[in-house]
Design an enzyme around this catalytic site. Structure first.
Site, PDB file in Angstrom:
ATOM      1  N   LYS A 116       0.852  -1.188   0.000  1.00 44.79           N
ATOM      2  CA  LYS A 116       0.000   0.000   0.000  1.00 44.79           C
ATOM      3  C   LYS A 116       0.881   1.229   0.000  1.00 44.79           C
ATOM      4  O   LYS A 116       2.016   1.184   0.476  1.00 44.79           O
ATOM      5  CB  LYS A 116      -0.886   0.035   1.250  1.00 44.79           C
TER       6      LYS A 116
HETATM    7  N1  GLU Z   1      -7.186   0.189  -3.497  1.00 41.29           N
HETATM    8  C1  GLU Z   1      -7.948  -0.976  -3.801  1.00 41.29           C
HETATM    9  C2  GLU Z   1      -8.006  -1.887  -2.585  1.00 41.29           C
HETATM   10  O1  GLU Z   1      -7.884  -1.453  -1.473  1.00 41.29           O
HETATM   11  C3  GLU Z   1      -7.460  -1.671  -5.062  1.00 41.29           C
HETATM   12  C4  GLU Z   1      -6.046  -2.178  -5.009  1.00 41.29           C
HETATM   13  C5  GLU Z   1      -5.537  -2.684  -6.350  1.00 41.29           C
HETATM   14  O2  GLU Z   1      -6.294  -2.729  -7.306  1.00 41.29           O
HETATM   15  O3  GLU Z   1      -4.363  -3.034  -6.398  1.00 41.29           O
HETATM   16  O4  GLU Z   1      -8.252  -3.059  -2.709  1.00 41.29           O
END
Ligand code: GLU
Length: 418
Positions: free
Chosen positions: A108
């Protein structure tokens, strides 16, 4: 929400892992390896603001675990972004990818900023500076960012372009959630919300619940909440209340969600929408409904609210919206919580489809994306349901048990280097 206890998300994520480790008899060595992120990057990002002055923002990228494959996870822009929040979100991505059977680990990123007060130019310069700092740690086989809170396909296009300029050629597989013309996937913008709908429909089958006309309440009206609103309405449900960071609106007869979306696009908020009454956002969460969708941030449902929500299903479109105390109360009250690592996994699942399409330069039509998404969601919810029945546990525990066990299995098979 005022008197509710606010949990540090990283402490919450660690408590969740500890609880599941006991339950699945996780090897203590593997536990130690999973309890900490493998890599954490903290950045000072100087950005020239429109005023001519330089502001230095703090940015992060945390890669929690890469046993299953390259790490994957979004980037969020928000004043509340901290290292602990990004750590928690990266760990949740590991479990999410594992629960969905995707070949990714979890990561993240985030920048502590208030994007709502920044111009497009400032956002672009900040994003490009952040992307240029990430060059060393991201890549299509290494770590693949995506949108999250307050970032979107434009943000992804800037990141992809910045990395491509540095490399000297276009690298489309380095981010997902790109605009379709830049190598994105059809269906990606709505994928988180669509996956959430599929999860709710699947669960409704297991608990013999008729969703026709079911009342839906949504907290948060960004990518997840805003798209959930029209998708749930289109699927025959009645969206009776929605909120965003500025306030909440309510219409017991059901909101015209497309009109609310147009109103928000014009005015910047759902408040002031003519065919609804304004509502105290704290009351939104306790309205009588059948499906409650927290689609904003962490700590949305604490113990105090858990006693007062009046719903059959909570579908976590947000990451980490329910605190551990609240979880226990909801379970005791017989309320089914579809945990974030499944309920909002439609986003990363279609990100996976996008990554595959980008690597092959071969693009699918939207029906194919949505059908495959439905089958991945159905498989995951069916599995979690079966584990929960066998274990007499809530759905979160069941999802964690199988997600953590898969990562642990792979970690053990790969062994420890050197
Ligand atoms: N931000 C989204 C999540 O929390 C998508 C993450 C992604 O597609 O890599 O799952």
């Amino acid at each position: 929400m005022s008197e509710q206890e606010v949990f540090n998300p990283w402490e919450m994520a660690q408590a969740q892992l500890e609880a599941v480790a006991d339950r699945i008899d996780l090897d203590p060595d593997i536990y130690k390896m999973l309890a900490r992120p493998r890599r954490e990057l903290i950045l000072a990002l100087p950005v020239r603001m429109d005023s001519g002055e330089v502001e230095v923002f703090t940015g992060y990228r945390v890669q929690h675990n890469f046993a299953l494959g390259p790490t994957k996870g979004g980037i969020r822009y928000h004043p509340g972004v901290t290292l602990d929040e990004v750590r928690a979100l990266s760990m949740w991505m590991t479990w999410k990818c594992s629960a969905m059977g995707l070949p990714f680990g979890g990561a993240k990123g985030g920048v502590t900023c208030q994007p709502k007060d920044m111009s497009q130019g400032e956002l672009e310069r900040m994003t490009r500076r952040y992307a240029s700092e990430l060059v060393a740690v991201i890549g299509q086989a290494v770590d693949i960012p995506a949108p999250d809170v307050n970032t979107n396909e434009q943000t992804m296009a800037w990141i992809m372009d910045t990395i491509s300029m540095t490399k000297g050629f276009s690298v489309t597989g380095i981010v997902t959630g790109k605009p379709v013309d830049v190598g994105g996937s059809l269906g990606r913008p709505e994928a988180t919300a669509r996956g959430c709908l599929f999860a709710v429909q699947n669960l409704a089958g297991h608990i013999d619940m008729d969703l026709a006309g079911a009342r839906v309440v949504i907290q948060g009206f960004g990518n997840a909440g805003g798209n959930a609103a029209w998708l749930f309405e289109e699927a025959g449900m009645k969206v009776i209340a929605v909120s965003d960071s500025r306030g909440a609106i309510h219409n017991e007869r059901g909101l015209d969600t497309r009109a609310v979306l147009r109103h928000k696009a014009l005015t910047g908020s759902v408040i002031g929408f003519s065919e609804a009454e304004e509502l105290d956002p704290a009351e939104l969460m306790t309205l009588d409904c059948e499906v409650l969708i927290p689609a904003a941030l962490e700590n949305a449902i604490g113990a105090d609210l858990a006693d007062r929500v009046s719903t059959r299903i909570v579908a976590e479109a947000a990451n980490g919206p329910t605190t551990p105390d609240a979880d226990a109360i909801l379970f005791e009250r017989g309320i089914h919580v579809i945990p974030d690592i499944v309920a909002n996994a439609g986003g990363v699942t279609v990100s996976y489809f996008e990554w595959v399409q980008s690597l092959q330069s071969y693009f699918w039509d939207e029906d194919q994306v949505n059908e495959q998404l439905r089958s991945v969601m159905d498989r995951a919810v069916n599995h979690v349901w079966a584990v929960a029945q066998a274990e007499k546990s809530n759905l979160r525990t069941a999802a964690y048990m199988q997600a953590v066990a898969r990562v642990a299995r792979v970690q053990a098979m790969r062994g420890l280097f050197p």
